[in-house]
Design a protein around this motif. Structure first.
Motif, PDB file in Angstrom:
ATOM      1  N   ALA A   1       3.671   6.437   2.953  1.00 23.42           N
ATOM      2  CA  ALA A   1       4.112   7.029   1.680  1.00 23.42           C
ATOM      3  C   ALA A   1       3.947   8.551   1.702  1.00 23.42           C
ATOM      4  O   ALA A   1       4.858   9.297   1.324  1.00 23.42           O
ATOM      5  N   ASN A   2       2.780   9.001   2.157  1.00 23.58           N
ATOM      6  CA  ASN A   2       2.531  10.447   2.137  1.00 23.58           C
ATOM      7  C   ASN A   2       3.466  11.180   3.086  1.00 23.58           C
ATOM      8  O   ASN A   2       3.937  12.279   2.791  1.00 23.58           O
TER       9      ASN A   2
ATOM     10  N   ILE B   1      11.408   2.966   4.323  1.00 25.51           N
ATOM     11  CA  ILE B   1      10.110   2.530   4.867  1.00 25.51           C
ATOM     12  C   ILE B   1      10.284   1.045   5.208  1.00 25.51           C
ATOM     13  O   ILE B   1      10.584   0.231   4.322  1.00 25.51           O
ATOM     14  N   ILE B   2      10.119   0.709   6.486  1.00 27.65           N
ATOM     15  CA  ILE B   2      10.337  -0.690   6.900  1.00 27.65           C
ATOM     16  C   ILE B   2       8.985  -1.357   7.174  1.00 27.65           C
ATOM     17  O   ILE B   2       8.235  -0.929   8.069  1.00 27.65           O
ATOM     18  N   THR B   3       8.698  -2.385   6.383  1.00 23.74           N
ATOM     19  CA  THR B   3       7.417  -3.106   6.511  1.00 23.74           C
ATOM     20  C   THR B   3       7.683  -4.594   6.267  1.00 23.74           C
ATOM     21  O   THR B   3       7.119  -5.182   5.350  1.00 23.74           O
ATOM     22  N   MET B   4       8.559  -5.169   7.089  1.00 23.60           N
ATOM     23  CA  MET B   4       8.958  -6.563   6.862  1.00 23.60           C
ATOM     24  C   MET B   4       8.218  -7.547   7.764  1.00 23.60           C
ATOM     25  O   MET B   4       8.672  -8.687   7.969  1.00 23.60           O
ATOM     26  N   GLY B   5       7.077  -7.114   8.306  1.00 25.50           N
ATOM     27  CA  GLY B   5       6.172  -8.058   8.955  1.00 25.50           C
ATOM     28  C   GLY B   5       6.689  -8.699  10.233  1.00 25.50           C
ATOM     29  O   GLY B   5       7.428  -8.096  11.008  1.00 25.50           O
ATOM     30  N   TRP B   6       6.356  -9.967  10.403  1.00 24.62           N
ATOM     31  CA  TRP B   6       6.452 -10.640  11.687  1.00 24.62           C
ATOM     32  C   TRP B   6       7.051 -12.044  11.543  1.00 24.62           C
ATOM     33  O   TRP B   6       7.156 -12.566  10.432  1.00 24.62           O
TER      34      TRP B   6
ATOM     35  N   MET C   1       0.840  -1.210   0.000  1.00 25.40           N
ATOM     36  CA  MET C   1       0.000   0.000   0.000  1.00 25.40           C
ATOM     37  C   MET C   1       0.873   1.258   0.000  1.00 25.40           C
ATOM     38  O   MET C   1       0.519   2.266  -0.612  1.00 25.40           O
ATOM     39  N   ALA C   2       2.041   1.180   0.660  1.00 26.71           N
ATOM     40  CA  ALA C   2       2.961   2.330   0.641  1.00 26.71           C
ATOM     41  C   ALA C   2       3.507   2.522  -0.775  1.00 26.71           C
ATOM     42  O   ALA C   2       3.565   3.644  -1.286  1.00 26.71           O
TER      43      ALA C   2
ATOM     44  N   THR D   1      -2.662  -2.186   6.322  1.00 31.61           N
ATOM     45  CA  THR D   1      -3.180  -1.648   5.059  1.00 31.61           C
ATOM     46  C   THR D   1      -3.454  -0.151   5.188  1.00 31.61           C
ATOM     47  O   THR D   1      -3.137   0.633   4.289  1.00 31.61           O
ATOM     48  N   GLN D   2      -4.018   0.247   6.321  1.00 33.62           N
ATOM     49  CA  GLN D   2      -4.316   1.672   6.522  1.00 33.62           C
ATOM     50  C   GLN D   2      -3.030   2.493   6.671  1.00 33.62           C
ATOM     51  O   GLN D   2      -2.986   3.669   6.323  1.00 33.62           O
ATOM     52  N   MET D   3      -1.979   1.841   7.216  1.00 32.06           N
ATOM     53  CA  MET D   3      -0.727   2.587   7.432  1.00 32.06           C
ATOM     54  C   MET D   3       0.001   2.880   6.116  1.00 32.06           C
ATOM     55  O   MET D   3       0.707   3.882   6.012  1.00 32.06           O
TER      56      MET D   3
END
Ligand code: FAD
Ligand code: NAD
Length: 392
Positions: free
Chosen positions: A316-317, A98-103, A15-16, A309-311
């Motif tokens: 990005a913004n 941007i770090i979004t590497m989950g769990w 989403m980002a 998803t909301q993040m």
């Protein structure tokens, strides 16, 4: 030109990335696989409902601008001082991250759990579970050892219950396929707390427990997994259960790369962010999804796909605004409710505080999947993916 790196193509990362495209901001996305997998449906892949690739979306099908670069690689570590991400295939420098590497699974130090159990951590491990269970049925035909037909699922949170629901639907099909009486199969879901699904109301828990018990699962509450040896689960009260399949669904923690990179983390390894999802340790790093320790009204947000998803767009913004010296927007999560599938047809949950159950609960989960695909890739992706499912 300043370089933005996005690490991880899960819910928050995808989403980002699509929001950065909309902002006309060039970036590089790094992910282990060439596809994004739908983590929220991995229990279905583990329970053999559809072919594994049905739970994926090709990253190239979503990122379309020539300024969006995708690198398939595995991140190994982050050097914040040098602003470099070390990957298995080489280094990637960044100005903004941007770090979004989950769990990963949380094992709470239970002896032998990590080594001797399987867990749903990604598409590959979900498929391993499915293949392992099928192999156990085949092996039973060779040696008639009942242990091959015993499956222990440790933990009755949402992951455990959704997985058990899926297995309850799949086991009768396996029994027909291998000509094994269904009564021979022993599916045990073992939970330390007094009830399953602590996050839904008592009446919905009862609906879920009844449905799963009627389908053949044994739900054992107030029972704790203490230790695991190969093929043996040790419970409190000195009981042991010998099982060919041991699956751990007892909890999650953030990707360990965050702790190793020296971020301020909570007890589940999530890195602390301010209201803009910006690291409190490093202003040019933004963190989202299950990697982020974000708080609202002083309470940490739970690690869920709906918040991840909301993040994404906010990550990005805010990177875009921060780069250009513009004001950033605070993240405000909207909890739309919780839905647990209990196999392919039914489910339970609360949507906007309204209880849903049965077929409506199952349909609501399907609708939330289509809504997400729509958000990610527009009507084209939602229709393509839904058609794939219908044509199976
Ligand atoms: P993820 O979606 O886990 O994505 C992380 C990405 O990073 C992956 O693509 C991974 O391959 C990549 N990655 C990881 N490490 C590296 C590395 N070192 N290098 C490169 N890439 C890397 N939540 C809900 O809100 N609703 C649900 O119905 C729901 N159902 C669930 C069902 C199951 C079976 C499970 C296990 C979880 C469910 N959840 C649900 C929780 C939800 O899936 C997670 O909260 C969500 O996936 C977190 O999103 P994310 O973007 O932080 O990370
Ligand atoms: P969880 O932490 O929510 O549940 C783990 C369960 O395991 C708990 O009930 C816990 O009491 C039990 N447990 C822990 N140690 C145990 C032990 N030694 N013996 C027996 N039981 C033990 O973990 P989860 O279910 O994997 O969920 C992780 C996150 O993902 C949560 O935020 C959840 O909301 C989210 N999720 C959401 C959905 C959905 O919305 N449908 C589905 C799956 C996961």
């Amino acid at each position: 030109m300043a370089k933005i790196l996005v690490l991880g193509a899960g819910y928050a990362g995808m989403m980002a990335a699509t929001s950065l495209e909309r902002n006309n901001e060039p970036f590089t996305l790094i992910n282990k696989h060439p596809y994004h997998y739908l983590t929220t449906l991995l229990h279905e892949a583990a329970g053999g409902r559809k072919e594994p690739m049905q739970y994926t979306v090709k990253i190239a099908d979503v990122l379309r601008k020539p300024t969006s670069e995708f690198v398939q690689d595995e991140v190994v570590s982050i050097d914040r001082e040098k602003k470099v991400v070390h990957c298995k295939g080489g280094d990637q420098a960044y100005d903004y991250l941007i770090i979004t590497m989950g769990w990963i699974s949380e094992y709470f130090g239970i002896p032998g759990m990590k080594e001797n159990s399987m867990s749903i951590q990604n598409l590959d491990t979900a498929v391993e579970i499915r293949n392992h269970i099928e192999r156990e049925f085949q092996t039973y035909l060779e040696d008639n050892d009942d242990r091959h037909l015993r499956i222990v699922v440790g933990g009755a949170g949402l992951t455990g219950i959704e997985l058990v629901g899926e297995l309850c639907d799949w086991i009768p099909k396996l029994c027909i396929q291998y000509n094994i009486p269904k009564s021979k199969v022993d599916l045990q879901n073992i939970e330390a707390m007094p009830s399953i699904l602590p996050m839904v109301s008592e009446s919905l828990r009862e609906v879920a427990a009844r449905a799963l018990t009627e389908k053949g699962a044994r739900l054992r509450t107030n029972t704790k997994l203490m230790k695991v040896d190969p093929g043996v689960v040790h419970l409190d009260g000195d009981e042991t259960v010998e099982a060919g399949t041991i699956i751990w669904t007892g909890g999650v923690r953030a990707n360990p790369i965050l702790t190793e990179a020296g971020f301020t983390v909570d007890r589940r390894g999530r890195a602390k962010v301010n209201e803009f999802l910006q690291s409190v340790d490093d202003s040019n790093i933004f963190i989202g999804g299950d990697c982020a320790w974000a708080e609202e009204d002083g309470r940490p947000l739970p690690p869920t796909a709906q918040f991840a998803t909301q993040m994404g767009p906010v990550l990005a913004n805010n990177v875009t605004s921060f780069m250009h010296g513009q004001p950033m927007q605070p993240f405000q999560g909207h909890n739309l409710g919780t839905l647990a599938s209990l196999g392919s047809e039914i489910g339970v949950g609360q949507m906007m505080s309204i209880p849903v159950k049965g077929v409506i609960g199952g349909l609501a989960k399907e609708v939330s999947k289509i809504k997400y695909l729509w958000q990610l890739g527009g009507v084209r992706l939602a229709v393509d993916k839904t058609n794939e499912v219908v044509h199976l």
